[in-house]
Design a protein around this motif. Structure first.
Motif, PDB file in Angstrom:
ATOM      1  N   PRO A   3     -29.091  43.389  74.836  1.00 20.28           N
ATOM      2  CA  PRO A   3     -29.290  42.218  75.705  1.00 20.28           C
ATOM      3  C   PRO A   3     -28.112  42.063  76.658  1.00 20.28           C
ATOM      4  N   PRO A   4     -28.326  41.367  77.782  1.00 18.83           N
ATOM      5  CA  PRO A   4     -27.205  41.088  78.685  1.00 18.83           C
ATOM      6  C   PRO A   4     -26.209  40.147  77.998  1.00 18.83           C
ATOM      7  N   ALA A   5     -24.976  40.145  78.491  1.00 25.33           N
ATOM      8  CA  ALA A   5     -23.940  39.295  77.893  1.00 25.33           C
ATOM      9  C   ALA A   5     -24.306  37.821  78.070  1.00 25.33           C
ATOM     10  N   PHE A   6     -23.960  37.037  77.056  1.00 24.80           N
ATOM     11  CA  PHE A   6     -24.206  35.593  77.125  1.00 24.80           C
ATOM     12  C   PHE A   6     -23.149  34.866  76.303  1.00 24.80           C
ATOM     13  N   ARG A  24     -24.957  22.054  80.713  1.00 26.87           N
ATOM     14  CA  ARG A  24     -25.239  23.383  81.285  1.00 26.87           C
ATOM     15  C   ARG A  24     -26.618  23.512  81.922  1.00 26.87           C
ATOM     16  N   GLY A  25     -27.548  22.593  81.598  1.00 25.90           N
ATOM     17  CA  GLY A  25     -28.853  22.585  82.249  1.00 25.90           C
ATOM     18  C   GLY A  25     -29.581  23.917  82.151  1.00 25.90           C
ATOM     19  N   ASP A  26     -30.016  24.439  83.299  1.00 30.31           N
ATOM     20  CA  ASP A  26     -30.828  25.661  83.324  1.00 30.31           C
ATOM     21  C   ASP A  26     -30.090  26.887  82.777  1.00 30.31           C
ATOM     22  N   GLU A  27     -28.770  26.834  82.695  1.00 28.70           N
ATOM     23  CA  GLU A  27     -28.020  27.981  82.164  1.00 28.70           C
ATOM     24  C   GLU A  27     -28.163  28.117  80.649  1.00 28.70           C
ATOM     25  N   ALA A  28     -28.531  26.998  79.982  1.00 26.13           N
ATOM     26  CA  ALA A  28     -28.559  26.992  78.514  1.00 26.13           C
ATOM     27  C   ALA A  28     -29.970  27.221  78.011  1.00 26.13           C
ATOM     28  N   ARG A  29     -30.074  27.869  76.863  1.00 25.17           N
ATOM     29  CA  ARG A  29     -31.382  28.092  76.232  1.00 25.17           C
ATOM     30  C   ARG A  29     -31.232  27.834  74.736  1.00 25.17           C
ATOM     31  N   PRO A  30     -31.929  26.803  74.204  1.00 25.38           N
ATOM     32  CA  PRO A  30     -31.860  26.566  72.759  1.00 25.38           C
ATOM     33  C   PRO A  30     -32.437  27.737  71.971  1.00 25.38           C
ATOM     34  N   LEU A  31     -31.811  28.047  70.852  1.00 30.86           N
ATOM     35  CA  LEU A  31     -32.253  29.114  69.958  1.00 30.86           C
ATOM     36  C   LEU A  31     -32.599  28.490  68.615  1.00 30.86           C
ATOM     37  N   ALA A  32     -33.864  28.615  68.191  1.00 31.78           N
ATOM     38  CA  ALA A  32     -34.285  28.056  66.899  1.00 31.78           C
ATOM     39  C   ALA A  32     -34.285  29.173  65.864  1.00 31.78           C
ATOM     40  N   GLY A  33     -35.456  29.678  65.491  1.00 35.35           N
ATOM     41  CA  GLY A  33     -35.501  30.773  64.526  1.00 35.35           C
ATOM     42  C   GLY A  33     -35.179  32.123  65.134  1.00 35.35           C
ATOM     43  N   SER A  47     -32.590  36.127  80.184  1.00 35.84           N
ATOM     44  CA  SER A  47     -31.146  36.356  80.323  1.00 35.84           C
ATOM     45  C   SER A  47     -30.413  35.039  80.556  1.00 35.84           C
ATOM     46  N   PRO A  48     -30.468  34.130  79.565  1.00 40.66           N
ATOM     47  CA  PRO A  48     -29.731  32.865  79.713  1.00 40.66           C
ATOM     48  C   PRO A  48     -28.224  33.113  79.689  1.00 40.66           C
ATOM     49  N   ALA A  49     -27.496  32.282  80.409  1.00 40.46           N
ATOM     50  CA  ALA A  49     -26.040  32.407  80.400  1.00 40.46           C
ATOM     51  C   ALA A  49     -25.447  31.917  79.089  1.00 40.46           C
ATOM     52  N   LEU A  50     -26.166  30.992  78.423  1.00 32.74           N
ATOM     53  CA  LEU A  50     -25.645  30.383  77.191  1.00 32.74           C
ATOM     54  C   LEU A  50     -26.776  30.214  76.190  1.00 32.74           C
ATOM     55  N   ALA A 163     -34.910  20.997  81.407  1.00 33.74           N
ATOM     56  CA  ALA A 163     -33.795  21.859  80.964  1.00 33.74           C
ATOM     57  C   ALA A 163     -32.775  21.107  80.128  1.00 33.74           C
ATOM     58  N   THR A 164     -32.726  19.787  80.249  1.00 35.25           N
ATOM     59  CA  THR A 164     -31.746  19.005  79.483  1.00 35.25           C
ATOM     60  C   THR A 164     -32.341  18.440  78.197  1.00 35.25           C
ATOM     61  N   GLU A 165     -33.582  18.817  77.872  1.00 36.16           N
ATOM     62  CA  GLU A 165     -34.255  18.287  76.678  1.00 36.16           C
ATOM     63  C   GLU A 165     -34.320  19.341  75.571  1.00 36.16           C
ATOM     64  N   VAL A 166     -34.379  18.834  74.338  1.00 39.31           N
ATOM     65  CA  VAL A 166     -34.591  19.677  73.167  1.00 39.31           C
ATOM     66  C   VAL A 166     -35.816  19.154  72.434  1.00 39.31           C
ATOM     67  N   LEU A 167     -36.732  20.047  72.090  1.00 36.75           N
ATOM     68  CA  LEU A 167     -37.889  19.656  71.282  1.00 36.75           C
ATOM     69  C   LEU A 167     -37.390  19.388  69.869  1.00 36.75           C
ATOM     70  N   THR A 168     -37.565  18.144  69.386  1.00 43.53           N
ATOM     71  CA  THR A 168     -36.990  17.784  68.089  1.00 43.53           C
ATOM     72  C   THR A 168     -38.026  17.525  67.004  1.00 43.53           C
ATOM     73  N   GLN A 169     -39.256  17.190  67.397  1.00 44.41           N
ATOM     74  CA  GLN A 169     -40.235  16.810  66.372  1.00 44.41           C
ATOM     75  C   GLN A 169     -41.650  17.071  66.877  1.00 44.41           C
ATOM     76  N   VAL A 170     -42.538  17.398  65.951  1.00 45.17           N
ATOM     77  CA  VAL A 170     -43.970  17.505  66.246  1.00 45.17           C
ATOM     78  C   VAL A 170     -44.686  16.432  65.443  1.00 45.17           C
ATOM     79  N   ARG A 171     -45.551  15.663  66.122  1.00 44.20           N
ATOM     80  CA  ARG A 171     -46.287  14.580  65.460  1.00 44.20           C
ATOM     81  C   ARG A 171     -47.773  14.912  65.450  1.00 44.20           C
ATOM     82  N   VAL A 172     -48.342  14.929  64.245  1.00 47.89           N
ATOM     83  CA  VAL A 172     -49.763  15.225  64.076  1.00 47.89           C
ATOM     84  C   VAL A 172     -50.449  13.967  63.576  1.00 47.89           C
ATOM     85  N   PRO A 173     -51.465  13.448  64.294  1.00 47.83           N
ATOM     86  CA  PRO A 173     -52.148  12.230  63.832  1.00 47.83           C
ATOM     87  C   PRO A 173     -52.665  12.376  62.403  1.00 47.83           C
ATOM     88  N   ARG A 174     -52.480  11.325  61.603  1.00 46.56           N
ATOM     89  CA  ARG A 174     -52.947  11.362  60.222  1.00 46.56           C
ATOM     90  C   ARG A 174     -54.465  11.208  60.189  1.00 46.56           C
TER      91      ARG A 174
END
Length: 291
Positions: A3-6, A24-33, A47-50, A163-174
């Motif tokens: 991969p490219p440097a990050f 960092r906005g568009d330069e950042a990419r959250p990594l989950a699994g 190729s995210p910078a961060l 770009a400044t948001e993180v997905l934190t939760q999924v809600r499924v109707p009961r």
């Protein structure tokens, strides 16, 4: 291929993670699994910078049900979802899909939030959440918003997340009534991407279909919600004619392309057949609940 440097950040709290992506906005990419993003990095298709590694945020690893919905933290892994008692008891479409996600390695490492944020049209969870009318919680330093899943997917690998948001939760109707559901998936071999996938859920009420949800995998530029098919089912008696018409409409809503996995015509007919099978199984399951 390497991969490219990050740059690499490992926040220890959600607030730290939000501060980094805000800065960092568009330069950042959250990594989950990492089961989707890391292959893209190796292929140099991303190729995210961060990279912002969310792996230490244990505060996003819960499965909780309240009176309104099932709340799933974004970092809950596929294998955990498949084993969760509350899901096995009351969310049959999720329970059916979880063991069909890729292979054991990915099921043990990949996360629900990461899969949805990746927005792969061949992703299984997207169709499941469309069938269940779920919502996703997007959090930033500016606050929280809940995005209906039907508005979340905006194209191949594109979501409504800022770009400044993180997905934190999924809600499924009961579920409110007798519920049945399933996920049917055609793949060339275990672990391959879906050729076609269909997620179905129905809730029965006084002998009729109170509500229905149908999501389609790998037959369009994004996961598809078969709204016309759902409308035919709502309030109808569960007859073979109604099921056949819903299946026809779902197939018509699909937009498959011919590729190595089959022709567009073949895939469209698999959608029709899977919707029929899925609805029959879901209706039977719902009728047996409490019988």
């Amino acid at each position: 291929m390497f991969p490219p440097a990050f740059e690499y950040a490992v926040p220890q709290t959600l607030n730290e993670a939000l501060a980094v992506v805000a800065q960092r906005g568009d330069e950042a990419r959250p990594l989950a699994g990492g089961q989707s993003l890391i292959p893209l990095l190796k292929l140099r298709l991303a190729s995210p910078a961060l990279l912002v590694d969310l792996g230490n945020l244990s505060e996003l690893t819960y499965v909780e049900e309240n009176a309104m919905w099932l709340a799933v933290g974004a970092l809950v892994r596929h294998s955990v979802l498949g084993a969760a008692q509350v899901i096995r008891a009351r969310y049959p479409t999720m329970a059916a899909a979880a063991p069909q996600i890729a292979d054991p390695l990915i099921r043990n490492m990949g996360t629900l939030g990461g899969s949805l944020a990746h927005a792969d049209p061949a992703g299984d969870w997207g169709s499941v959440m469309l069938a269940l009318d779920a919502g996703v919680v997007a959090l930033s330093r500016g606050g929280e918003r809940v995005i209906p899943i039907a508005d979340f997917f905006q194209g191949p690998f594109t979501t409504a997340l800022d770009a400044t948001e993180v997905l934190t939760q999924v809600r499924v109707p009961r579920p409110r009534g007798r519920v049945g559901g399933t996920y049917l998936k055609l793949e060339r071999k275990v672990g391959d991407f879906a050729t076609v996938g269909v997620a179905v859920q129905v809730e029965m009420s006084n002998g009729t279909i109170g509500s229905a949800g149908i999501g389609l995998t790998a037959v369009g530029p994004q996961n598809i919600k078969a709204t016309a098919a759902e409308a035919v089912l709502q309030g109808a008696r569960p007859t073979e004619d109604v099921i056949a018409e819903a299946a026809r409409l779902a197939a018509a809503a699909s937009e498959p392309r011919t590729d190595v996995r089959g022709s567009a015509e073949y895939k469209r007919d698999v959608v029709r057949v899977f919707v029929q099978r899925g609805l029959r199984a879901a209706i039977r399951q719902a009728q047996e609940v409490g019988a």
